[in-house]
Enzyme design. Structure first.
Site, short mmCIF file in Angstrom:
data_model
loop_
_atom_site.label_atom_id
_atom_site.label_comp_id
_atom_site.label_asym_id
_atom_site.label_seq_id
_atom_site.Cartn_x
_atom_site.Cartn_y
_atom_site.Cartn_z
N GLY A 198 -3.43 -20.12 -34.94
CA GLY A 198 -3.93 -21.38 -35.49
C GLY A 198 -5.41 -21.63 -35.27
CB THR A 199 -8.28 -19.52 -34.14
OG1 THR A 199 -7.85 -18.43 -34.95
CG2 THR A 199 -7.96 -19.24 -32.69
N GLY A 200 -7.91 -20.56 -37.05
CA GLY A 200 -8.56 -20.84 -38.35
C GLY A 200 -8.24 -22.25 -38.83
CB CYS A 201 -5.07 -24.22 -38.84
SG CYS A 201 -4.02 -22.99 -39.61
CB THR A 255 -6.16 -16.18 -31.27
OG1 THR A 255 -5.28 -15.07 -31.51
CG2 THR A 255 -7.12 -15.85 -30.16
CE LYS A 278 -11.71 -18.38 -40.84
NZ LYS A 278 -10.44 -19.13 -40.90
N1 LIG Z 1 -10.99 -14.20 -29.23
C1 LIG Z 1 -11.82 -15.14 -29.67
N2 LIG Z 1 -12.78 -15.65 -28.85
C2 LIG Z 1 -13.62 -16.62 -29.30
N3 LIG Z 1 -13.58 -17.12 -30.55
C3 LIG Z 1 -12.65 -16.65 -31.40
C4 LIG Z 1 -11.72 -15.64 -31.01
N4 LIG Z 1 -10.89 -15.38 -32.07
C5 LIG Z 1 -11.29 -16.21 -33.08
N5 LIG Z 1 -12.36 -16.96 -32.69
C6 LIG Z 1 -13.05 -17.98 -33.49
O1 LIG Z 1 -12.07 -18.85 -34.00
C7 LIG Z 1 -12.43 -19.31 -35.30
C8 LIG Z 1 -11.32 -18.94 -36.29
O2 LIG Z 1 -11.49 -17.58 -36.64
P1 LIG Z 1 -10.34 -16.53 -37.01
O3 LIG Z 1 -11.04 -15.35 -37.59
O4 LIG Z 1 -9.47 -16.31 -35.80
O5 LIG Z 1 -9.53 -17.35 -38.08
P2 LIG Z 1 -8.13 -17.04 -38.77
O6 LIG Z 1 -7.85 -15.58 -38.76
O7 LIG Z 1 -8.20 -17.70 -40.09
O8 LIG Z 1 -7.10 -17.78 -37.82
P3 LIG Z 1 -5.52 -18.12 -38.08
O9 LIG Z 1 -5.08 -17.36 -39.28
O10 LIG Z 1 -4.79 -17.74 -36.82
O11 LIG Z 1 -5.44 -19.61 -38.25
C9 LIG Z 1 -13.79 -18.65 -35.61
O12 LIG Z 1 -14.82 -19.52 -35.23
C10 LIG Z 1 -13.76 -17.41 -34.72
O13 LIG Z 1 -15.04 -16.90 -34.42
C1 LIG Z 2 1.87 -23.20 -41.75
C2 LIG Z 2 0.80 -22.23 -41.37
N1 LIG Z 2 -0.42 -22.35 -41.92
C3 LIG Z 2 -1.41 -21.48 -41.60
C4 LIG Z 2 -1.16 -20.44 -40.72
C5 LIG Z 2 -2.27 -19.45 -40.40
O1 LIG Z 2 -2.55 -19.43 -39.07
C6 LIG Z 2 0.14 -20.34 -40.16
N2 LIG Z 2 0.45 -19.35 -39.27
N3 LIG Z 2 1.10 -21.24 -40.51
#
Ligand SMILES: Nc1ncnc2c1ncn2[C@@H]1O[C@H](COP(=O)(O)OP(=O)(O)OP(=O)(O)O)[C@@H](O)[C@H]1O
Ligand SMILES: Cc1ncc(CO)c(N)n1
Length: 273
Positions: free
Chosen positions: A212-215, A210, A177
């Site tokens: 929880g975007t990854g979750c 942002t 990502k």
């Molecule tokens: N500012 C942003 N604008 C548009 N898309 C974004 C933005 N930030 C993240 N994304 C998208 O959101 C999705 C999750 O990516 P990200 O790299 O934020 O995950 P993460 O760090 O594992 O998230 P988290 O740990 O908060 O759950 C990807 O598709 C990424 O491209």
């Molecule tokens: C419980 C939990 N899982 C995943 C993440 C990563 O975003 C978080 N902040 N909290």
């Protein structure tokens, strides 16, 4: 209505703030019309300002939750999120094998956006040895991919090599990502299916919401897999879902607020007016 309902399981930590972890996953499943189930690995005391405490769940209780839903309800796709220690990871890996849970999405959660460690350091190796070989899709963010390969990934060639490395460990599809590449105009994720690389592309929104975007992204992939989509389609549809969820923020909390899990409906509702 006797159409078969798709069923998805999340094995992850609870976020009391409701934006990440189990709560984000279940909201995403529901929004995408997939029946959601959970096996909780840890309870975090969390809000938009950070992680204030963690209580890990006993590995046998994590295992029993997975067994309970798998043997009764059935699971079409499953995702893992926060798995803080090796014992829990071992329990999950052995049940994924026992019940042949082949639609497995691994979000290798390591650190929260607020900087809190969610995976113990010695569990990183176990993640590579036990879980990644079982993955249909793995979705590391950039810092997580760097930890998994053991060096920095500051250009596209290095990221492609990293995706190949994760394939070689056994993951069938890889998404690295790009959310953390904050100096880039777009938020582009690198997708690799073993044959070709593609970019899942979206505009980058300048927002602090942002959390929880990854979750949410990995839960959406899981939901689409549960509904029978092929992985190449599931990742693109999940990218569309998370893009809307970031594009239309809820502006909740004093810190990094959650994404908007019902944003994908806004256009529909607008059209109905
Ligand atoms: N500012 C942003 N604008 C548009 N898309 C974004 C933005 N930030 C993240 N994304 C998208 O959101 C999705 C999750 O990516 P990200 O790299 O934020 O995950 P993460 O760090 O594992 O998230 P988290 O740990 O908060 O759950 C990807 O598709 C990424 O491209
Ligand atoms: C419980 C939990 N899982 C995943 C993440 C990563 O975003 C978080 N902040 N909290």
């Amino acid at each position: 209505m006797n159409q078969k309902v798709a069923r998805a399981l999340t094995i992850a930590g609870s976020d009391s703030g409701g934006g990440a972890g189990i709560q984000a996953d279940l909201k995403t499943f529901q929004e995408l019309h997939v029946y959601g189930m959970s096996a909780i690995t840890a309870i975090t005391v969390q809000n938009t300002l950070g992680v204030h405490g963690i209580q890990e769940i006993r590995p046998d209780i994590v295992a029993s939750q997975i067994e309970a839903v798998t043997t009764d309800i059935g699971v079409d796709a499953v995702k893992t999120g926060m798995i803080s220690n090796i014992k829990i990871m071992e329990a999950i890996a052995s049940l994924v094998k026992k019940y042949k849970l082949s639609n497995l999405v691994i979000d290798p959660v390591m650190i929260s956006k607020s900087g809190h460690a969610l995976l113990k350091e010695d569990a990183r190796l176990a993640l590579k040895e036990l879980l990644i070989p079982l993955a249909m899709v793995i979705t590391p963010n950039l810092p997580e991919a760097e930890v998994l390969v053991g060096h920095s990934l500051d250009n596209m060639a290095a990221r492609k090599e990293a995706a190949q490395y994760l394939r070689d460990l056994g993951a069938k599809h890889v998404v690295i990502k790009g959310g953390h590449l904050s100096d880039q105009e777009n938020a582009d994720d690198l997708f690799y299916n073993g044959n070709e690389f593609t970019l899942l592309s979206s505009p980058r929104f300048h927002t602090q919401h942002t959390h929880g975007t990854g979750c949410t992204f990995s839960a959406a992939i899981t939901a689409y897999l549960a509904k029978g989509e092929a992985p190449d389609i599931a990742v693109q549809r999940a990218k569309n879902y998370i893009t809307d969820a970031i594009r239309y923020p809820l502006n909740i909390g004093q810190g990094h607020g959650p994404t908007n899990h019902w944003a994908h409906r806004l256009q529909e509702e607008q059209n109905e007016k």
